[in-house]
Design an enzyme around this catalytic site. Structure first.
Site, PDB file in Angstrom:
ATOM      1  N   GLU A  18       0.823  -1.213   0.000  1.00 30.02           N
ATOM      2  CA  GLU A  18       0.000   0.000   0.000  1.00 30.02           C
ATOM      3  C   GLU A  18       0.860   1.268   0.000  1.00 30.02           C
ATOM      4  O   GLU A  18       0.612   2.208   0.742  1.00 30.02           O
ATOM      5  CB  GLU A  18      -0.954   0.010   1.200  1.00 30.02           C
ATOM      6  CG  GLU A  18      -1.967  -1.108   1.131  1.00 30.02           C
ATOM      7  CD  GLU A  18      -3.061  -1.021   2.172  1.00 30.02           C
ATOM      8  OE1 GLU A  18      -4.214  -1.283   1.821  1.00 30.02           O
ATOM      9  OE2 GLU A  18      -2.776  -0.717   3.337  1.00 30.02           O
ATOM     10  N   ASP A  60      -8.439  -9.242   2.994  1.00 34.84           N
ATOM     11  CA  ASP A  60      -8.335  -8.232   4.042  1.00 34.84           C
ATOM     12  C   ASP A  60      -9.471  -8.251   5.060  1.00 34.84           C
ATOM     13  O   ASP A  60     -10.401  -7.462   4.940  1.00 34.84           O
ATOM     14  CB  ASP A  60      -8.272  -6.843   3.395  1.00 34.84           C
ATOM     15  CG  ASP A  60      -7.887  -5.771   4.383  1.00 34.84           C
ATOM     16  OD1 ASP A  60      -7.458  -6.132   5.492  1.00 34.84           O
ATOM     17  OD2 ASP A  60      -8.016  -4.586   4.054  1.00 34.84           O
ATOM     18  N   GLU A  66     -13.413  -3.064  11.412  1.00 36.64           N
ATOM     19  CA  GLU A  66     -13.241  -2.238  10.214  1.00 36.64           C
ATOM     20  C   GLU A  66     -14.283  -2.545   9.142  1.00 36.64           C
ATOM     21  O   GLU A  66     -14.844  -1.634   8.533  1.00 36.64           O
ATOM     22  CB  GLU A  66     -11.832  -2.458   9.643  1.00 36.64           C
ATOM     23  CG  GLU A  66     -11.616  -1.765   8.311  1.00 36.64           C
ATOM     24  CD  GLU A  66     -10.212  -1.992   7.736  1.00 36.64           C
ATOM     25  OE1 GLU A  66      -9.374  -2.589   8.424  1.00 36.64           O
ATOM     26  OE2 GLU A  66      -9.975  -1.559   6.593  1.00 36.64           O
TER      27      GLU A  66
HETATM   28  C1  BDP Z   1      -6.495  -2.649   5.753  1.00 35.67           C
HETATM   29  C2  BDP Z   1      -6.813  -1.307   6.283  1.00 35.67           C
HETATM   30  C3  BDP Z   1      -5.683  -0.355   6.253  1.00 35.67           C
HETATM   31  C4  BDP Z   1      -4.457  -1.001   6.853  1.00 35.67           C
HETATM   32  C5  BDP Z   1      -4.157  -2.267   6.108  1.00 35.67           C
HETATM   33  C6  BDP Z   1      -3.037  -3.073   6.762  1.00 35.67           C
HETATM   34  O1  BDP Z   1      -7.892  -0.802   5.547  1.00 35.67           O
HETATM   35  O2  BDP Z   1      -6.076   0.788   6.952  1.00 35.67           O
HETATM   36  O3  BDP Z   1      -3.382  -0.148   6.817  1.00 35.67           O
HETATM   37  O4  BDP Z   1      -5.258  -3.114   6.128  1.00 35.67           O
HETATM   38  O5  BDP Z   1      -3.359  -4.043   7.420  1.00 35.67           O
HETATM   39  O6  BDP Z   1      -7.413  -3.502   6.331  1.00 35.67           O
HETATM   40  O7  BDP Z   1      -1.891  -2.753   6.596  1.00 35.67           O
END
Ligand code: BDP
Length: 677
Positions: free
Chosen positions: A271, A344, A372
Site C-alpha cells: 500500500e 483483508d 473495520e
Molecule cells: C487494511 C486497512 C488499512 C491497513 C491495512 C493493513 O484498511 O487501513 O493499513 O489493512 O493491514 O485492512 O496494513
C-alpha cells in the site's frame, strides 16, 4: 471454602473496568511463598490482585504450618516443567497455585480469580501453559493521536505527536494480563519514522515501565525507510553498511532504555509503504537485517505478509507469490505475520493459502478485533465464531488445522488488531469488549470453544443469571453470520465504501482510483451474474491452485465449493441452481433479508432481558441494535437493488430504501458524523 458464595446475580455495570469489574470478595486469607525479592513488580501485582479478593494476603518466605485458604508458590526449582508462563493449580485444602516465575503465578492467580468469579469448581489439578509464546495486540495508533480503523475515540497511547497514555492504563494492563496477552505494538503498521526518534523512545520507555509488571512487553511498528527519513542517510537499502549500522545503533539505544523490548513489526512494500524491494532486495533481506540487530537482545521481527501492491492480476494471490519463493530464507527470530484471509479482514474469507504452505518459515496469524469491515463499534458482532472457523479449518498440510500450522515452531505467536480508544468503555461498545477478551483467551488456548469464551465474558461483564447468560450467548453466537448475511453473503467481499469501509457501496466509481480499490473489482456484477472467478476455468485467476488438495478441487467446482464461499471463487449466472434447489438470485435474497430478520430477532430477544441485565448495558445494546437494524436494511437494500440493475429479477422482500436513498445516506450528516466518532 465455599466457592462463589458471594456472587451477586446481577453484576454492576462498570464497563470501563472491562471484564474485571465484578470482583467477588473472599473472607479467608492467602499466603504468597516466594524467595524473590519484595521488589519484584509482578509479585506486587499479584499481591494487589489477591488483596482485592482475600481479607488478607501474607508474604512468606518459607512454608509455615500456618494454613491459609490459598497458597501461591513461586519456585524456580519446581520440576513440573511449567515453563516461563505456565502454572499449576491444585485443589486441596488449602488451594495451591504453583509457578516457576512471577509471570506464571500471575496467570495462575488470574485463572483462579476467574474461576471464582464464574463460580466454577476448581479442578483437582489444573496445569496450563500458553499455546503461543507471543500473544500480542497490534494498535494502529498514530503519533498525532488518531487511530487507523479505530471506532472508540482517540489513541490510548499518543496525542499531538507525543506519548500521552490513558491515565487508567493499568486497567488495560490488567485486562490483558487476565487473559494472557503479553505483548503490545503501540503504533500503526503504517508507521511514522518519528516513533524511533530519541525523544519518542524516552517516552515509550515510560509505557514499557507501566506494562512490565503485568508481563506485557512493548513492540514497535517501524517504517522501513527510517534510516533515510529519520537518520538522514542517503538510502535505506538493507544491504548498505551505513543502514545496517544505523539500525544496530537504534536497536541498542532502544534496549538501553527498555531492556525487555519485544521487537519490530514491519509492513513493507505494501500500500505504498517503503520496503526492501525499493532497492532490488527481498522481504528476507529486509527482515533478516533487522533480525540480526535484534538477535543479541532476544528481540524478534514480525514481518507482515499483507503485501498489496498489485501489478494487475488477482490481489488474493499476491502474498503467496511474493513469499513462497522465500521459504526457508528467514532468520530464526523472524516470523511472518499473515492475515487470516488472503484479501483483508472481510466478514468471511477462505483462509490465506500461505498457512502451512511455507514449510521452513515461521508464521503467525493476524486477526482484527476492531470492526473495520463489520459495522464499526455499532454492530453486535462476536468474532469468536469467525476466528474459530478460521483456526479449526483443515489446511490439508500434514493433517493440520490452519492454526496448528503456526504451532510447533521455535518461535510462536498470535496477534490481532486492537479495538481500543479513549472512550470510557475502551471499545466504543460493551459488546465489542467481548472480542478483545476472546482474542486473549484463544491466544492462550486455541482449543477453547467460541461459546465457552462468550459465556465466560458475559458472566464477568453483564450477568450471572443463567437464562440471561444463555440468551446473550445465543445472540453472540449468531451475530457474525447475521452481519455476513446482510453485508457480504455467499463469499462476496469488499463491497464496502472504498476508503472508509463502512456502508454498502458496490456501485462506487472514483475517477482515478486504482481499480482494485473499487468494489466492482471484487463483485464483478454484470448481465450474466456475480462473483470473482478464481477458478482454473473460463479465464479464472486460478487462485485455487494455491490451496492444497482436496481443497483445490473443492474450491474449483461451484457444486463442491462451500456455498458460503462460492462467489469468492466463482462468477455464477443469476439463475444458477445450487444443490439446495435455490438459484443464486433467490439465495442472495434469502441471505440479505435473512440477515436483517436476524437483527430484528436480536432486538426482540434483547427486550426479553429487561431486568436481568444492568440497566445501562440494557439501554446501550438496545440503542445500538436500532442503529444496526437500520444499517443492515441499508446494506441489504443497497446491495440487492444495485445487483437488480444487472439481474432484472424481482426482490422477495420489501426494501426500506431506494437505491438513490442508499447512495445518499452515505453523505447525510448524521452518518458522516458517526463514521468520524
Ligand atoms: C487494511 C486497512 C488499512 C491497513 C491495512 C493493513 O484498511 O487501513 O493499513 O489493512 O493491514 O485492512 O496494513
Amino acid at each position: 471454602m465455599l466457592i462463589g458464595m458471594l456472587l451477586p446475580m446481577l453484576v454492576a455495570a462498570q464497563t470501563d473496568q472491562l471484564w474485571l469489574a465484578n470482583q467477588p470478595k473472599e473472607s479467608g486469607w492467602c499466603n504468597l511463598y516466594s524467595d524473590l525479592s519484595k521488589k519484584d513488580l509482578t509479585e506486587q501485582v499479584i499481591e494487589k490482585e489477591l488483596a482485592q479478593y482475600f481479607a488478607s494476603v501474607n508474604r512468606v518466605k518459607v512454608a509455615s504450618d500456618k494454613v491459609a485458604n490459598v497458597r501461591i508458590f513461586i519456585d524456580k526449582d519446581k520440576t513440573d516443567h511449567l515453563g516461563a508462563e505456565g502454572f499449576k493449580i491444585r485443589r486441596a485444602y488449602p488451594i495451591d497455585i504453583v509457578a516457576e516465575t512471577p509471570a506464571g503465578a500471575l496467570y495462575g492467580v488470574y485463572a483462579y480469580l476467574r474461576m471464582m468469579r464464574l463460580g466454577v469448581e476448581i479442578p483437582e489439578s489444573l496445569v496450563e501453559r500458553p499455546a503461543f509464546q507471543v500473544r500480542i495486540l497490534n494498535h494502529w495508533d498514530n503519533p498525532d493521536g488518531s487511530v487507523e480503523r479505530g471506532y472508540a475515540g482517540r489513541s490510548i497511547w499518543f496525542a499531538d505527536g507525543k506519548i500521552n497514555f490513558r491515565s487508567d492504563i493499568e486497567t488495560y494492563a490488567r485486562a490483558n494480563a487476565s487473559v494472557g496477552i503479553n505483548g503490545t505494538v503501540i503504533d500503526n503498521v503504517n508507521a511514522d519514522p518519528k516513533v524511533l526518534s530519541s525523544e519518542m523512545l524516552n517516552d515509550i520507555k515510560t509505557v514499557a515501565d507501566r506494562l512490565r509488571p503485568y508481563n506485557i512487553k512493548v513492540y514497535l511498528a517501524v517504517n522501513f525507510s527510517s534510516p533515510a527519513a529519520l537518520g538522514g542517510l542517503k538510502t535505506s537499502d538493507p544491504l548498505d553498511k551505513d543502514v545496517i549500522d544505523w539500525w544496530q545503533k537504534k536497536v541498542d539505544e532502544i534496549y538501553t532504555l527498555i531492556p525487555d523490548f519485544g521487537g519490530f513489526l514491519v509492513k513493507a512494500n505494501s500500500e505504498g509503504l517503503p520496503g526492501p524491494m525499493d532497492f532490488g532486495r527481498t522481504h528476507a533481506d529486509g527482515a533478516n537485517m533487522l533480525a540480526k540487530a535484534l538477535k543479541p537482545h532476544n528481540g524478534i521481527v514480525m514481518w507482515r505478509a499483507f503485501v498489496y501492491n498489485p501489478q494487475g492480476g488477482d490481489r488474493a494471490k499476491q502474498a503467496y507469490y511474493e513469499f513462497m519463493p522465500l521459504d526457508g530464507k528467514f532468520d530464526d527470530n523472524v516470523i511472518i505475520q499473515i492475515k487470516n484471509g488472503p484479501v483483508d479482514f472481510q466478514p468471511r474469507e477462505p483462509f490465506s493459502p500461505l498457512f502451512g504452505a511455507m514449510k521452513n518459515t515461521q508464521t503467525m496469524a493476524e486477526l482484527q478485533i476492531t470492526q473495520e469491515y463489520l459495522g464499526y463499534s455499532d454492530h453486535l458482532c462476536y468474532l469468536g465464531t469467525m476466528w474459530k472457523e478460521f483456526m479449526d479449518y483443515p489446511s490439508f498440510h500434514d493433517g493440520k488445522s490452519v492454526i496448528e500450522t503456526t504451532l510447533n515452531q521455535k518461535l510462536t505467536a498470535f496477534s490481532a488488531v486492537a479495538n481500543t480508544g479513549t472512550m470510557k468503555n475502551w471499545c466504543g461498545y460493551v459488546m465489542a469488549q467481548s472480542n478483545w477478551y476472546a482474542f486473549g483467551r484463544l491466544a492462550w488456548n486455541p482449543n477453547l470453544s467460541a461459546r465457552a469464551i462468550a459465556k465466560e465474558w458475559v458472566m464477568q461483564t453483564i450477568t450471572k443469571d443463567e437464562k440471561a447468560v444463555n440468551t446473550i450467548c445465543d445472540i453472540m453466537m449468531q451475530s457474525r453470520e447475521a452481519v455476513t448475511d446482510y453485508m457480504t453473503p455467499l463469499g462476496l467481499h469488499h463491497l464496502m465504501g472504498w476508503s472508509d469501509h463502512w456502508g454498502p457501496e458496490p456501485w462506487t466509481d472514483i475517477p482515478g482510483a486504482r481499480e482494485d480499490w473499487l468494489p466492482r473489482y471484487y463483485h464483478k456484477a454484470d448481465k450474466i451474474g456475480l462473483g470473482f472467478n478464481r477458478s482454473s476455468k473460463n479465464g479464472g485467476s486460478n487462485a485455487v491452485e494455491q490451496y492444497q488438495e482436496p481443497l483445490r478441487t473443492m474450491y474449483d467446482d461451484p457444486q463442491l465449493c462451500p456455498k458460503e464461499l462460492v462467489l469468492w471463487f466463482h462468477h455464477l449466472p443469476w439463475d444458477y441452481y445450487f444443490n439446495d434447489g435455490k438459484t443464486l438470485w433467490q439465495s442472495l435474497n434469502d441471505h440479505y433479508n435473512g440477515g436483517v430478520e436476524q437483527v430484528i430477532k436480536f432486538q426482540k430477544t434483547w427486550q426479553s432481558l429487561k431486568g436481568s441485565v444492568p440497566e445501562s448495558i440494557f439501554k446501550e445494546v438496545e440503542s445500538k441494535l436500532q442503529v444496526q437494524l437500520d444499517e443492515a436494511q441499508w446494506w441489504r437494500d443497497g446491495c440487492m437493488l444495485y445487483f437488480q440493475t444487472f439481474s432484472n429479477m424481482p426482490l422477495s422482500f420489501t426494501p426500506k430504501y431506494t437505491l438513490e436513498q442508499c447512495k445518499a445516506k452515505l453523505r447525510t450528516k448524521a452518518y458522516v458524523d458517526r463514521q468520524k466518532d
